[in-house]
Design an enzyme around this catalytic site. Sequence first.
Site, short mmCIF file in Angstrom:
data_model
loop_
_atom_site.label_atom_id
_atom_site.label_comp_id
_atom_site.label_asym_id
_atom_site.label_seq_id
_atom_site.Cartn_x
_atom_site.Cartn_y
_atom_site.Cartn_z
N ASP A 68 4.83 4.90 3.73
CA ASP A 68 4.51 6.32 3.89
C ASP A 68 5.77 7.00 4.38
O ASP A 68 6.66 6.36 4.94
CB ASP A 68 3.37 6.52 4.90
CG ASP A 68 2.60 7.81 4.66
OD1 ASP A 68 3.19 8.89 4.86
OD2 ASP A 68 1.42 7.76 4.28
N GLU B 230 0.86 -1.18 0.00
CA GLU B 230 0.00 0.00 0.00
C GLU B 230 0.89 1.23 0.00
O GLU B 230 1.71 1.42 0.91
CB GLU B 230 -0.92 0.03 1.22
CG GLU B 230 -1.85 1.25 1.19
CD GLU B 230 -2.70 1.41 2.45
OE1 GLU B 230 -3.58 2.30 2.43
OE2 GLU B 230 -2.48 0.68 3.44
N ASP C 256 -3.50 12.26 -1.54
CA ASP C 256 -3.68 13.70 -1.74
C ASP C 256 -3.97 13.94 -3.21
O ASP C 256 -3.19 13.52 -4.08
CB ASP C 256 -2.39 14.41 -1.32
CG ASP C 256 -2.53 15.93 -1.32
OD1 ASP C 256 -3.35 16.46 -2.09
OD2 ASP C 256 -1.79 16.58 -0.56
N ASP D 34 -12.04 9.54 -2.92
CA ASP D 34 -13.29 10.29 -2.83
C ASP D 34 -13.33 11.40 -3.87
O ASP D 34 -14.36 12.01 -4.10
CB ASP D 34 -13.42 10.93 -1.45
CG ASP D 34 -12.30 11.92 -1.20
OD1 ASP D 34 -11.12 11.50 -1.20
OD2 ASP D 34 -12.58 13.13 -1.03
#
Length: 212
Positions: A67, A42, A116, A152
Amino acid sequence: MAKFAVVAERENVFEPGNELYDQLAGNWRKLYFNNDNPIVLEVGCGRGEYTVGMGRLFPDKNFIGSDIKGARIWKGSTMAMEEELENVAFLRAFIENIGELFAENEIDEIWITFPDPRPRDRDIKRRLTSPRFLELYERILKPGGIIHFKTDNEPLFDYTLEILADRKVKNLLQTKDLYNSDLQEHTMGIQTTYEKRYLAEGIKIKYLQYSV
């Protein structure tokens, strides 16, 4: 700062300075997981909710959340340790560097979850679904490996579909309303904190997947 110090000492977190960090490429199964199971990565994992969620569901697969922000990784690594998920690890690194941290064909699946959107034109190259990043992902994926994308943000989703049209990818599945589609099973029912917030606000979740 305390969380950064804790993360630096954790066995399930790899970052620059870790003694194994420069040896990871091509050796994740040997050096950490100690098995030959598939590896799922991920990118931009945030607090690791998806990585940990998948680790719970699939003990026969290995999961790595990547990350750059140590405070976020602290949360995911804590959950994995508390639940004794030995099939979950975290990587603190810039996404631009993952080509140096994984060998070609080492990864079976990649997830990009709620990145983002980088809406400004000057930031297009920084979008995690821009061509330069897709090329990175495809290089470390095995033939037939799958890339999943969940967001989204409709403009980012439309941008990604445009990029994929140019790349002529295989087996593309996509929806702009995940929870009113037949693609829900592909996302395993896992929802991040942000996703739950978006749904509560009436925002539809967009999802796509394709194979390389």
